[in-house]
Design an enzyme around this catalytic site. Structure first.
Site, PDB file in Angstrom:
ATOM      1  N   ASP A   1       2.776   5.550  -7.401  1.00  0.00           N
ATOM      2  CA  ASP A   1       3.991   5.405  -6.597  1.00  0.00           C
ATOM      3  C   ASP A   1       5.248   5.334  -7.449  1.00  0.00           C
ATOM      4  O   ASP A   1       6.345   5.565  -6.958  1.00  0.00           O
ATOM      5  CB  ASP A   1       3.892   4.154  -5.726  1.00  0.00           C
ATOM      6  CG  ASP A   1       2.798   4.316  -4.693  1.00  0.00           C
ATOM      7  OD1 ASP A   1       2.810   5.332  -4.002  1.00  0.00           O
ATOM      8  OD2 ASP A   1       1.927   3.449  -4.618  1.00  0.00           O
TER       9      ASP A   1
ATOM     10  N   HIS B   1       0.866  -1.198   0.000  1.00  0.00           N
ATOM     11  CA  HIS B   1       0.000   0.000   0.000  1.00  0.00           C
ATOM     12  C   HIS B   1       0.895   1.238   0.000  1.00  0.00           C
ATOM     13  O   HIS B   1       1.492   1.565  -1.022  1.00  0.00           O
ATOM     14  CB  HIS B   1      -0.922  -0.095   1.224  1.00  0.00           C
ATOM     15  CG  HIS B   1      -2.015   0.922   1.312  1.00  0.00           C
ATOM     16  ND1 HIS B   1      -2.329   1.784   0.302  1.00  0.00           N
ATOM     17  CD2 HIS B   1      -2.887   1.203   2.314  1.00  0.00           C
ATOM     18  CE1 HIS B   1      -3.335   2.557   0.670  1.00  0.00           C
ATOM     19  NE2 HIS B   1      -3.687   2.217   1.892  1.00  0.00           N
TER      20      HIS B   1
ATOM     21  N   HIS C   1      -2.324  -2.244 -10.238  1.00  0.00           N
ATOM     22  CA  HIS C   1      -3.256  -1.665  -9.270  1.00  0.00           C
ATOM     23  C   HIS C   1      -4.498  -2.533  -9.206  1.00  0.00           C
ATOM     24  O   HIS C   1      -4.914  -3.072 -10.237  1.00  0.00           O
ATOM     25  CB  HIS C   1      -3.642  -0.229  -9.674  1.00  0.00           C
ATOM     26  CG  HIS C   1      -4.249   0.529  -8.556  1.00  0.00           C
ATOM     27  ND1 HIS C   1      -5.598   0.505  -8.300  1.00  0.00           N
ATOM     28  CD2 HIS C   1      -3.683   1.295  -7.595  1.00  0.00           C
ATOM     29  CE1 HIS C   1      -5.835   1.238  -7.240  1.00  0.00           C
ATOM     30  NE2 HIS C   1      -4.697   1.730  -6.782  1.00  0.00           N
TER      31      HIS C   1
END
Ligand SMILES: CC(C)(COP(=O)(O)OP(=O)(O)OC[C@H]1O[C@@H](n2cnc3c(N)ncnc32)[C@H](O)[C@@H]1OP(=O)(O)O)[C@@H](O)C(=O)NCCC(=O)NCCS
Length: 496
Positions: A395, A300, A339
Site C-alpha cells: 500500500d 486492510h 504486515h
C-alpha cells in the site's frame, strides 16, 4: 510415502499437569488439530469458573487468529520471512511480468493457467456478463453525490443478489452450491455462472460509483478491450461521438499489473470474512459484499488511501524526522509499513516499484515521491522500525501510482476490491467444493463476564459501584437538530 527408519514420529506428546495424563496428538502439515486438544479434560480447579467448562475439554485461545489455520487451501502460498508470494505455485513476479489479470484470475479460481482456447472462452464469457440491470443504476443514483464509493460498491454487490433469485440457496435449497462437490453438474454450472457474473459486473459497479460522484452518465461496458481496458473505458469515456476509446497502454498495463498483485493474498481479513459468511451457505453476492465491508477498513484495504493522506500531511522530505519521532514515540502509525505475515519484505511492493517508474514517465513524477523515499530511507535506519520488522508494504507504493494516474483518494479501496473479487471467489469456490461438505464456521470464546445473577427490578437498581465511562451510553450530540427543536423537546434548557 516412504517412511525412513530414523524419521521421527509425527506427533506431539503433551502432559496435562493438572491430571498427570499424557496425550499424543498427531502432527499433519506441521499442525495439530484443535479438536484433539479438546480431548484433554480435567476436573475444575478452585480458580476455574463454571463458564470455563473445564470438564468439556481444553480450548485453544487465539485472539486475532495469530496462529490458527482455518482451512486447507491450494490457492496461494505466502512465506512471510522470505518474502514469497505464489499463486497456485507461480511466483507473483513472473505473473506480473508475463501474465495478465484475466488469465491470472482463471489460474487462481480454477488452478491451472488456461490453454489458448480456454482463455478465449473465459475472456468472452466474462465479457458477456459485464452489464448490470438498469435498476442497479437507479440504486446507485439514489446515493448522495458525496458518498464513499466503497459504500456504493458494497451495496451494489448485495443488491445484485436480489436480481439473481436462481442463485440464492435461501430460495433454491441449501445444497445449491455444495452439491457440486459430489459431481452435480447443474450445481457446478450455477456456481461458475455466478463467478462470471461477479467478475464481469465488478468493474461496471465500481465505475458507476466513480461516475456517480462526478454527476456523469454511466458508460456501457465495451467489448474487445482487456479487463482493465474496459474498466478504464467505463471510468473515463466522455462521449461516444465517433472515436472508440483506447486506454493509454502504459496505464492499462500498470493497472493490470496492480490488479494481478491485489488478486489474492490467502486468508487475509476480507477473505476470512468471505469464508466465514460463505460457511452459512448464503448466496455469493452477499459473500462478496461482506468481503467488501471487511476490505473497506483502514487496517486492510484503506491503507493506500491513508498512506497518501499521511504523505500529504508530512508535506515534504524535511518534515520526515519530526513525523518519525512521533511514530517512534508510538503517537502515530506509519501507514504503509508493517504486515501481519511479511516480516522482511513484501514481494508485492518490490514487484510494483518498477511499475511506478513506468507510470511516472507517462504521468510525470508524483510530487509526494521524494517524501515517500525519504520516509522509507529513514525507516530503514530506524531502530524502532527495524526491531519490529516493519518494512514498506504494497500500500505504500500503490497509492503513489493511483495518485499519479489521477484516481481520487477514496477510490483506492475500490481499486483493491475489484481485483480481490477473484481471490474471494477462488476461496469461496474451493470452500463450496470441499469433498467433506461445508461446516458452518463457529469460533469459540472464553467467557470472562459475570456469573449467573438474578434479575433486579428497575426500582431496586443502583448505579454500579466504580462504574466507568464505558459502563453506560455517553451523551451524544444530535447534529441535525435545530435549537428550536432542542428547546421544544427539552434537551436544552431555555434561558428565561
Ligand atoms: C498491518 C498491521 C495491521 C499488522 O499488524 P500486526 O501484525 O498485528 O502487528 P502488531 O500490531 O502486532 O505490531 C507489532 C509492533 O509493531 C508496531 N507497529 C506495527 N505496524 C506499525 C506501523 N505501521 N507503524 C508504527 N508501528 C507499527 C506495533 O505498535 C507493535 O509495537 P509493540 O510491539 O511495541 O507493541 C500493522 O503493521 C499496521 O497497522 N500497519 C499500518 C497499516 C497498513 O499499512 N496496513 C496495510 C497492510 S497491507
Amino acid at each position: 510415502m516412504a517412511v525412513h527408519k530414523n524419521t521421527p514420529r509425527q506427533s506431539l506428546t503433551v502432559v496435562d499437569n493438572r491430571t498427570g495424563k499424557s496425550y499424543e496428538l498427531p502432527i499433519t502439515h506441521n499442525s495439530v488439530l484443535a479438536t484433539d486438544i479438546k480431548k484433554i479434560k480435567a476436573e475444575p480447579s478452585p480458580t476455574d469458573t463454571a463458564e470455563d467448562e473445564t470438564k468439556q475439554g481444553l480450548r485453544v485461545y487465539d485472539p486475532a487468529y495469530m496462529n490458527t489455520a482455518v482451512v486447507q487451501s491450494k490457492i496461494t502460498y505466502i512465506n512471510g520471512l522470505e518474502g514469497i508470494l505464489r499463486y497456485r505455485g507461480y511466483p507473483i513476479e513472473q505473473l506480473v511480468q508475463k501474465s495478465n489479470f484475466l488469465e491470472t484470475a482463471y489460474l487462481l479460481i480454477y488452478g491451472e493457467l488456461p490453454t489458448e482456447p480456454q482463455y478465449a472462452d473465459w475472456q468472452s464469457e466474462v465479457g458477456q456478463h459485464t452489464f448490470v440491470h438498469t435498476d442497479i443504476e437507479g440504486l446507485l443514483k439514489s446515493f448522495r453525490y458525496d458518498s464513499h464509493p466503497m459504500s456504493m460498491l458494497t451495496a451494489g454487490f448485495a443488491a445484485l443478489g436480489a436480481f439473481a433469485p436462481e442463485a440464492n440457496p435461501s430460495l433454491r435449497g441449501q445444497k445449491l452450491y455444495t452439491a457440486a462437490a459430489s459431481g452435480d453438474m447443474e450445481s457446478l454450472k450455477v456456481l461458475d455462472k455466478q463467478i462470471l457474473r461477479i467478475l464481469g459486473k465488478a468493474p461496471t459497479l465500481a465505475a458507476a460509483s466513480y461516475r456517480m460522484r462526478q454527476g456523469r452518465p454511466f458508460n456501457r461496458p465495451a467489448q474487445g478491450l482487456s479487463y482493465t481496458g474496459n474498466f478504464l473505458h467505463l471510468l473515463d469515456t466522455l462521449s461516444d461521438a465517433g472515436k472508440p476509446y483506447t486506454p493509454h497502454p502504459v496505464l492499462e498495463k500498470a493497472l493490470d499489473a496492480l490488479f494481478i498483485i491485489h488478486a489474492d493474498h490467502e486468508v487475509n481479513c476480507s477473505t476470512a470474512t468471505v469464508l466465514q459468511v460463505g460457511s452459512s451457505l448464503v448466496d455469493p453476492y452477499s459473500v462478496v459484499a461482506a468481503g467488501c465491508a471487511a476490505l473497506y477498513g483502514p487496517s486492510h484495504g484503506g491503507a493506500s488511501e491513508s498512506a497518501i493522506r499521511m504523505l500529504m500531511e508530512i508535506g515534504s522530505p524535511e518534515n520526515v524526522p519530526a513525523f518519525m519521532k512521533d511514530v517512534e514515540a508510538r503517537k502515530r502509525v506509519l501507514v504503509g509499513f508493517g504486515h501481519r505475515v511479511y516480516k522482511n519484505v513484501d514481494p508485492r511492493s518490490t514487484a510494483i516499484r518498477q511499475l511506478a517508474e513506468d507510470v511516472f514517465k507517462v504521468t510525470g513524477r508524483n510530487k509526494l515521491l521524494d517524501t515517500a523515499l525519504e520516509l522509507a530511507r529513514y525507516a530503514r535506519e530506524s531502530d524502532f522500525m527495524r526491531s519490529r520488522n516493519l518494512y514498506p508494504n504494497v500500500d505504500f507504493y500503490s497509492g503513489l501510482i493511483y495518485q499519479a494516474m489521477g484516481f481520487p483518494l477514496d477510490f483506492y479501496p475500490v481499486l483493491f476490491a475489484v481485483p480481490r473479487c477473484v481471490g474471494w471467489l477462488a476461496h469461496w469456490r474451493q470452500q463450496m467444493l470441499t469433498p467433506s461438505g461445508v461446516k458452518i464456521w463457529r469460533p469459540r470464546q472464553l467467557y470472562v463476564g459475570s456469573g449467573e445473577r438474578e434479575y433486579v427490578e428497575a426500582r431496586e437498581r443502583e448505579r454500579k459501584e466504580g462504574a466507568t465511562v464505558f459502563d453506560a451510553p455517553v451523551q451524544v450530540h444530535h447534529g441535525g437538530d435545530s435549537k428550536r427543536n432542542l428547546l421544544a423537546v427539552g434537551r436544552v434548557r431555555a434561558r428565561l
